[in-house]
Design a protein around this motif. Structure first.
Motif, short mmCIF file in Angstrom:
data_model
loop_
_atom_site.label_atom_id
_atom_site.label_comp_id
_atom_site.label_asym_id
_atom_site.label_seq_id
_atom_site.Cartn_x
_atom_site.Cartn_y
_atom_site.Cartn_z
N GLY A 111 0.77 -1.07 -0.19
CA GLY A 111 0.22 0.23 0.06
C GLY A 111 0.99 1.20 -0.23
O GLY A 111 0.48 2.21 -0.66
N VAL A 112 2.03 1.29 0.93
CA VAL A 112 2.80 2.42 0.73
C VAL A 112 3.56 2.63 -0.36
O VAL A 112 3.72 3.90 -1.00
N ASN A 113 3.83 1.44 -1.21
CA ASN A 113 4.43 1.75 -2.46
C ASN A 113 3.55 2.21 -3.50
O ASN A 113 3.98 3.09 -4.05
N GLN A 114 2.26 1.90 -3.57
CA GLN A 114 1.48 2.43 -4.27
C GLN A 114 1.05 3.91 -4.15
O GLN A 114 1.08 4.49 -4.94
N LYS A 115 1.19 4.36 -2.70
CA LYS A 115 0.88 5.81 -2.45
C LYS A 115 2.33 6.48 -2.93
O LYS A 115 2.02 7.64 -3.35
N ILE A 116 3.27 5.93 -2.91
CA ILE A 116 4.48 6.77 -3.17
C ILE A 116 4.56 6.88 -4.75
O ILE A 116 4.72 8.13 -5.13
N ARG A 128 7.14 14.83 3.19
CA ARG A 128 7.27 14.62 4.89
C ARG A 128 5.98 14.04 5.25
O ARG A 128 6.13 12.86 6.17
N GLY A 129 4.79 14.38 4.98
CA GLY A 129 3.58 13.94 5.27
C GLY A 129 3.69 12.19 4.77
O GLY A 129 2.89 11.57 5.62
N LEU A 130 3.83 12.05 3.28
CA LEU A 130 3.87 10.77 2.90
C LEU A 130 4.80 9.82 3.66
O LEU A 130 4.27 8.65 4.08
N TYR A 131 5.84 10.29 4.24
CA TYR A 131 6.74 9.33 4.70
C TYR A 131 6.43 9.27 6.27
O TYR A 131 6.57 7.98 6.72
N ARG A 132 5.84 10.30 6.83
CA ARG A 132 5.33 10.20 8.27
C ARG A 132 4.10 8.75 8.20
O ARG A 132 4.06 8.26 8.92
N GLN A 133 3.52 8.97 7.30
CA GLN A 133 2.13 8.00 7.06
C GLN A 133 2.69 6.83 7.06
O GLN A 133 2.37 5.71 7.56
N ALA A 134 3.74 6.78 6.01
CA ALA A 134 4.27 5.30 5.84
C ALA A 134 4.94 4.65 6.92
O ALA A 134 4.67 3.54 7.29
N ASN A 135 5.62 5.39 7.67
CA ASN A 135 6.06 5.09 8.96
C ASN A 135 5.00 4.50 10.05
O ASN A 135 5.32 3.51 10.73
N ALA A 136 4.04 5.37 10.11
CA ALA A 136 3.02 4.83 10.90
C ALA A 136 2.36 3.51 10.61
O ALA A 136 2.08 2.69 11.63
#
Length: 193
Positions: free
Chosen positions: A49-54, A109-117
């Motif tokens: 899911g994170v890959n698709q968002k990125i 920053r928001g994308l990576y923060r969401q990915a970390n969570a």
């Protein structure tokens, strides 16, 4: 392309080890096999899911990146310095470049923060499945259903299975991550001139 090829080689080489580990755990107890695979699935689902968002974020950001690069070269390069000075465009261009840079930074920053969570949630789910598996082994071993050697072999096989499976699925996610970028790159080459 080289990284993609090396990743595919790693995937194929891990397959034989996984088949052996699947067999060993299935012989010890089929539930162990399910728990072993199940402990890797939450992280895989989250990562996919994170890959698709990125990918969607970078695909959407293309025009903004081109605008930023164009304006940056206008501002930073000496070629258009006279025009900027004559028309008073310098401050306007600099403000626009700064705004685009800040926007890009905030979005990443928001994308990576969401990915970390999401990664934390996936890891917590995987840890819970691992705890169930180890608890199952402890209960079966203390109840006498498994010998000490069988418990040790189960723990070793289980640990090895989750490690190999996580590595192989991680490699598949790498392929998944590279594929859209490569399709876009080779799509540019396929366009008629």
């Amino acid at each position: 392309p080289h990284a993609l090829l090396v990743t595919c080689i790693h995937i194929f080489s891990s397959t034989t080890s996984l088949v052996a580990l699947f067999s060993a755990l299935a012989l010890l107890h089929p539930l162990l096999l399910l728990l072993g695979v199940g402990s890797v699935v939450p992280v895989l689902v989250v990562r996919a899911g994170v890959n698709q968002k990125i990918w969607r974020a970078f695909a959407k950001a293309g025009p903004r990146e081109r605008e930023h690069n164009y304006l940056y070269h206008l501002v930073a390069g000496p070629r258009f310095h006279a025009e900027q000075k004559a028309f008073g465009l310098g401050p306007l261009l600099i403000d626009r470049v700064r705004a685009l840079s800040q926007s890009r930074l905030d979005e990443k920053r928001g994308l990576y923060r969401q990915a970390n969570a999401r990664d934390v949630v996936g890891a917590a789910c995987s840890a819970a499945v691992l705890a169930v598996a180890y608890g199952f082994l402890i209960v079966r071993g203390s109840g006498g259903a498994l010998t000490v050697g069988a418990v040790a072999a189960s723990l070793s096989a289980f640990s090895s299975l989750t490690g190999h499976l996580a590595a192989m699925l991680g490699a598949l996610l790498t392929v998944d991550q590279h594929a859209p970028f490569l399709m876009e790159l080779y799509g540019l080459f396929d366009r008629p001139t």
